[in-house]
Scaffold this motif. Structure first.
Motif, PDB file in Angstrom:
ATOM      1  N   VAL A 287      48.516  39.684  34.337  1.00 51.45           N
ATOM      2  CA  VAL A 287      47.542  39.945  33.659  1.00 51.45           C
ATOM      3  C   VAL A 287      46.415  39.267  34.532  1.00 51.45           C
ATOM      4  O   VAL A 287      45.995  38.317  35.106  1.00 51.45           O
ATOM      5  N   SER A 288      45.389  40.435  34.829  1.00 47.50           N
ATOM      6  CA  SER A 288      44.199  40.050  35.834  1.00 47.50           C
ATOM      7  C   SER A 288      43.052  40.164  35.020  1.00 47.50           C
ATOM      8  O   SER A 288      41.976  39.318  35.623  1.00 47.50           O
ATOM      9  N   ASP A 289      42.940  40.304  33.921  1.00 49.14           N
ATOM     10  CA  ASP A 289      41.589  40.002  33.017  1.00 49.14           C
ATOM     11  C   ASP A 289      41.935  40.062  31.401  1.00 49.14           C
ATOM     12  O   ASP A 289      43.221  40.510  31.219  1.00 49.14           O
ATOM     13  N   ILE A 297      43.372  41.117  21.030  1.00 55.73           N
ATOM     14  CA  ILE A 297      43.314  40.634  22.360  1.00 55.73           C
ATOM     15  C   ILE A 297      43.626  41.832  23.474  1.00 55.73           C
ATOM     16  O   ILE A 297      44.644  42.308  23.586  1.00 55.73           O
ATOM     17  N   PHE A 298      42.676  41.897  24.237  1.00 50.42           N
ATOM     18  CA  PHE A 298      42.811  43.144  25.546  1.00 50.42           C
ATOM     19  C   PHE A 298      43.390  42.407  26.714  1.00 50.42           C
ATOM     20  O   PHE A 298      42.819  41.466  27.076  1.00 50.42           O
ATOM     21  N   PHE A 299      44.439  42.949  27.147  1.00 49.94           N
ATOM     22  CA  PHE A 299      44.898  42.601  28.490  1.00 49.94           C
ATOM     23  C   PHE A 299      44.837  43.543  29.645  1.00 49.94           C
ATOM     24  O   PHE A 299      45.088  44.858  29.198  1.00 49.94           O
ATOM     25  N   ASN A 302      47.684  45.533  35.893  1.00 49.94           N
ATOM     26  CA  ASN A 302      47.924  46.591  37.144  1.00 49.94           C
ATOM     27  C   ASN A 302      46.991  47.688  36.607  1.00 49.94           C
ATOM     28  O   ASN A 302      47.484  48.923  36.826  1.00 49.94           O
ATOM     29  N   GLY A 303      45.688  47.877  36.347  1.00 47.36           N
ATOM     30  CA  GLY A 303      44.603  48.879  36.050  1.00 47.36           C
ATOM     31  C   GLY A 303      44.941  49.446  34.697  1.00 47.36           C
ATOM     32  O   GLY A 303      44.397  50.412  34.423  1.00 47.36           O
ATOM     33  N   ILE A 304      46.026  49.115  33.910  1.00 43.17           N
ATOM     34  CA  ILE A 304      45.932  49.579  32.642  1.00 43.17           C
ATOM     35  C   ILE A 304      45.764  48.741  31.585  1.00 43.17           C
ATOM     36  O   ILE A 304      45.840  47.499  31.619  1.00 43.17           O
ATOM     37  N   LEU A 305      45.156  49.120  30.070  1.00 44.99           N
ATOM     38  CA  LEU A 305      44.574  48.368  29.318  1.00 44.99           C
ATOM     39  C   LEU A 305      45.410  48.216  28.236  1.00 44.99           C
ATOM     40  O   LEU A 305      45.946  49.174  27.753  1.00 44.99           O
TER      41      LEU A 305
END
Length: 951
Positions: A287-289, A297-299, A302-305
């Motif tokens: 999880v980067s953001d 909750i949005f995770f 790797n560039g995918i939401l």
């Protein structure tokens, strides 16, 4: 876990790390820190010898690393004495002399079936409270609290609930129950900021402090499903936290082993996990953001939401109009605006998503819209298509409807790049290029954070420095420090910036990865290093609790999470005393009691602010506004000087003077003169020691959706609640249809009809209301019409009697002029013209009924005398200078007292029967008299008397 338990855990995990010490009190958020308070000291480390405290303070055990003391009012210098050459830092604790000793305790009981909340309130003494009360998990008052509450109640103490945003007051139920008061309030998401207030009642020279808290509709955390797996950030990464902008107690924290969530600022918490077989093990720990929204909750992985909701864990992409990959960031709003004015039909967004070349806005219900690409941004900025322009970062501003984009611009893109700033307004759909350009290294990454301000003011940070942009980007620079020229890493053992905390009071705390913190305030250009509070081995993140105060969240290696209150005000005062910093003014007051004001046509807003400062300092008050130029601003300053102190009082009045009558395009002119302004009032100078930097509030010019009108005397309570059917005869209808009209009376919409004798005229009196209740009696012109098309009524006033010089507008003339419009739109404030000038209108028959009513013109509705009926009227404000809202209301009138006209067939039949009866009697009498005549025509009417013979 109690504060002592958290301290013990922190102490246990700090072995082998640098030593530090801290303090705490029994009062939540250090609300009471006075000579009556018990100050708890704790030292983390192995070199402790004893405590050094002033002789006026009393201490339990000065040689214990954990002890308690009490101190008299004033600045108290406290530090631990340790063995070895190093010295521990000393703190200058400001002990208050306040007579505030007691606090309100509240517990909320939710009743979802009727959307109410019962707040159970009692009084407690933090110094003699039960442990459950100190931990805020008590279900009932302790014995000491019951006695204290009842004692103060006998002295006249009674709490009330005051709502800050809507300024409503709620009172307790009539009688106390078991030493508690109960107050019922409605569940609401728009009036969540509440305060418990009491009377000025003292017990043993001690008062109760007012208590500000956040209360909204109950929000549930996502349940943890058995068999689900952890989701986390990469191993060794720092904590990530996000919270609802208006529900600060609802927080999600992502650590490198778990994700945690809470709805009460981590007094209780649960883990957030995802189903198996959706993500690989590497993806679950990548999880980067993270972002928190009403949809879940949005995770970002790797560039995918992905989104985790109550029921599922879903990958988002083309199915919701988002890219399937390449997303580099997501963000949500940081500042809470419960109310705002938005003219566009689509509501405002709740989150932003971006790739290197596209920006998307997210709305409730997993709806996403692309708003811009870098190709369009190049045209906006007049940049050559051959250059490189990418999206660097995105952040919501403090404005409730605006979004800011940081853009990377470069030509060769090898050594350096320029960072530009554009701001997007969601209401006007306009992009504004700001006067901002920053040269940075090609690999630099900047994080923006817009401050709580009316003007666009923000800070940027990279790994080592903070950049500030104040006063609408006119004052810029690098945040300075006493040494190292603003390089915070060099002052924190080469650690890098982890996060920056900002609040509504202008406080800014920079937290490094090793938990060293720096402090400054909005519009301040240098930072100071705070006392060490948390050991470098503990992972922590700053957050804001339900009281708007900063607190620290710790995540431990055993997979647990704990909050700890942080006394930012006391810590900042300690540093300020060491540096001999003082606030340049003595006091700064104003009458701004809310953050949102609505202005309608003809209204104005006046606010005042007052500053008191020492003579010859030369301070003044600054008023700044940001938004469309739709209001006039007038300022008046009053100046006084006495005993070496100066007092300046500024009164500011906002108003609008636009005449909307008889204009070419009424709706266009309204649109041009409505909008949202942000206003701030601040002193010309301030310092870190000043309590509050500035006051920010909104002024919305336009239609208040909570405003409505009603006809006096009509309600829905004084009649039998039922729908019924009635018939309107076709000859009574405006368009004279071929059939009678069958109408269903909708009681829910029309309310109770008013029954009037047909000889009784009726004059409607309109009243204006808003969400706070009655506002005023409406005195301007309005019109009425029967919504089902009846026109068998009239008005008692004529145009001539009303003073018209030319023929006035009527429903007949306006519907003829606007045949293409429905009846309700044919006549209104957009085309109203009065008849009291020879220059307006045309001559005509002034003996016609005058169909415009107002409070004082004594124009009444007059009913027909030959029949009764049911009339359902709609009323509309006609004055174009009264309100931006299309104010209408419905009322019903039933006339009675008229004998209904009989049917023509019934009358004809009756006449025929009467005629037949008459002729029958005539014929019978003829034959009767003829029989008598025939009987006596041959016989005399009087027979002669016979003479008797005499013998």
């Amino acid at each position: 876990m109690s504060a002592a338990g958290v301290a013990a855990l922190l102490w246990g995990l700090s072995c082998g790390a640098s030593a530090l010490w801290r303090y705490s009190s029994n009062s939540p958020n250090y609300h009471i820190f006075s000579s009556r308070s018990t100050i708890k000291l704790e030292y983390e480390g192995t070199l402790f010898s004893e405590w050094s405290v002033p002789g006026t303070c009393s201490m339990k055990n000065k040689r214990s690393p954990k002890t308690e003391l009490r101190c008299p009012p004033g600045i108290q210098i406290i530090k631990p004495i340790v063995t070895g050459p190093d010295l521990e830092e000393e703190r200058y604790l400001s002990v208050d002399s306040s007579h505030t000793c007691f606090l309100w305790y509240y517990k909320v009981i939710n009743f979802v079936h009727n959307l109410t909340q019962v707040i159970v309130i009692w009084i407690y003494d933090p110094e003699n409270a039960d442990p459950s009360e100190l931990l805020w998990n008590a279900n009932e008052p302790s014995l000491n609290s019951i006695i204290l509450t009842k004692q103060l109640a006998t002295l006249g103490q009674t709490p009330i609930i005051y709502t800050i945003l809507r300024r409503k007051v709620y009172f307790p139920h009539t009688r106390m129950k078991n030493g508690t008061w109960h107050i019922s309030v409605p569940m609401t998401a728009g009036d969540m900021l509440k305060e418990i207030r009491g009377n000025q009642v003292a017990f043993q020279d001690c008062f109760i402090a007012d208590f500000l808290f956040l209360l909204t509709v109950p929000l549930l955390t996502i349940p943890e499903i058995p068999g689900s797996l952890p989701i986390s950030s990469p191993r060794g990464s720092q904590l990530m936290a996000d919270w609802y902008d208006c529900v600060l107690s609802f927080v999600v924290v992502v650590a490198d082993m778990e994700t945690f969530q809470t709805n009460d600022s981590f007094r209780t918490w649960t883990r957030v996990r995802v189903p198996p077989n959706i993500l690989t093990d590497d993806e679950r720990h990548s999880v980067s953001d993270m972002n928190l929204s009403q949809d879940g909750i949005f995770f970002l992985i790797n560039g995918i939401l992905y989104v985790k909701s109550f029921h599922e864990f879903t990958r988002l992409g083309r199915n919701v109009d988002l890219p399937d990959g390449g997303i580099i960031g997501i963000t949500s709003r940081k500042w809470c605006w419960v109310r705002y004015l938005m003219k566009a039909k689509r509501g405002r967004s709740s989150m932003a998503i971006w790739t290197e070349n596209e920006v998307y806005l997210g709305y409730t219900g997993l709806k996403f819209v692309k708003i811009i690409t870098t190709e369009n941004l190049k045209k906006l900025l007049n940049i050559s298509p051959a250059t490189t322009l990418t999206i660097h970062n995105v952040e919501y501003t403090a404005h409730p409807l605006e979004l800011a984009l940081l853009l990377n611009y470069c030509v060769t893109c090898t050594v350096s790049k320029k960072v530009y700033l554009v701001i997007y307004n969601e209401d006007s759909k306009e992009w504004a290029h700001q006067d901002f350009a920053l040269d940075v290294a090609i690999d630099s990454f900047l994080i923006p954070r817009f401050l709580y301000s009316a003007m666009p003011e923000f800070i940027l940070w990279d790994k080592h420095r903070i950049y500030y942009y104040y006063h609408n980007l006119t004052i810029t620079g690098v945040l300075q420090t006493p040494t190292e020229s603003g390089n915070l890493s060099r002052l924190s053992d080469n650690s890098i910036i982890h996060d920056v905390f900002t609040d509504y009071f202008g406080n800014i705390v920079v937290k490094m990865e090793n938990n060293i913190m720096f402090y400054f305030k909005i519009n301040i250009r240098d930072a100071v290093k705070l006392h060490l509070w948390t050991n470098s081995t503990i992972k922590s993140v700053t957050s804001m609790n339900a009281w708007g105060q900063v607190y620290l969240i710790y995540v431990f290696e055993n997979g647990t999470i704990h909050p700890q209150e942080y006394p930012l005000k006391l810590e900042a005062e300690s540093i300020a005393f060491q540096r001999k910093e003082k606030c340049p003014y003595i006091a700064f007051h104003n009458n701004i009691f809310t953050v949102f004001y609505f202005l309608d046509k003809g209204q104005n807003l006046s606010v005042w602010a007052q500053i008191v400062y020492p003579e010859n300092v030369g301070l003044y008050i600054i008023v700044e506004s940001y938004g469309p130029k739709i209001l006039e601003q007038k300022e008046q300053v009053h100046y006084e000087i006495a005993s070496g102190y100066c007092t300046k009082t500024m009164t500011v009045t906002f108003s609008q003077n636009v005449n909307y009558e008889a204009v070419d395009d009424y709706f266009k002119l309204q649109h041009q003169n409505t909008g949202l302004l942000l206003v701030q009032i601040r002193p010309s100078e301030y310092a870190r020691t000043c309590p509050r930097s500035q006051n920010v509030f909104q002024v919305a010019v336009g239609c208040d959706g909570n405003k409505f009108i009603a006809v006096k005397g009509f309600n829905k309570k004084e009649c039998l609640r039922h729908d019924f059917i009635y018939i309107i005869e076709k000859s009574f209808l405006r368009n004279r249809p071929s059939k009678n009209l069958r109408v269903r009376y909708n009681w829910k919409e029309y309310g109770c009809p008013l029954r009037l004798d047909f000889r009784e005229k009726f004059h409607p009196l309109l009243q204006l209301y808003d969400d706070n209740g009655f506002v005023e009696d409406v005195g301007v012109n309005f019109i009425v019409w029967e919504i089902h098309g009846r026109d068998d009524y009239t008005f008692n006033n004529t145009m001539k009697k009303s003073g018209c010089l030319n023929e006035a507008q009527t429903w007949k003339s306006m519907t003829t002029l606007n045949k293409h419009l429905p009846l309700e739109d044919a006549w209104g404030p957009e085309n109203y013209k009065h008849c009291f000038s020879y220059a307006i209108g045309k001559p005509g028959d002034l003996n016609q009924p005058y169909e415009i009513i107002n409070k004082s013109n004594h124009n009444h509705l007059v009913w027909p005398v030959d029949h009764s009926g049911m009339y359902v009227f709609r009323v509309k404000i006609l004055d174009p200078n009264y309100s931006f809202c299309n104010l209408t209301a419905i009322f019903a009138i039933e006339t009675f007292g008229v004998i209904p006209s009989p049917s023509v067939y019934l009358v004809a039949s009756l006449l025929f029967l009467l005629t037949l009866l008459f002729f029958s009697v005539l014929v019978l009498s003829y034959f009767h008299y003829m029989r008598i005549y025939k009987r006596y025509i041959y016989a005399p009417l009087h027979k002669p008397e016979r003479k008797q013979k005499t013998n």
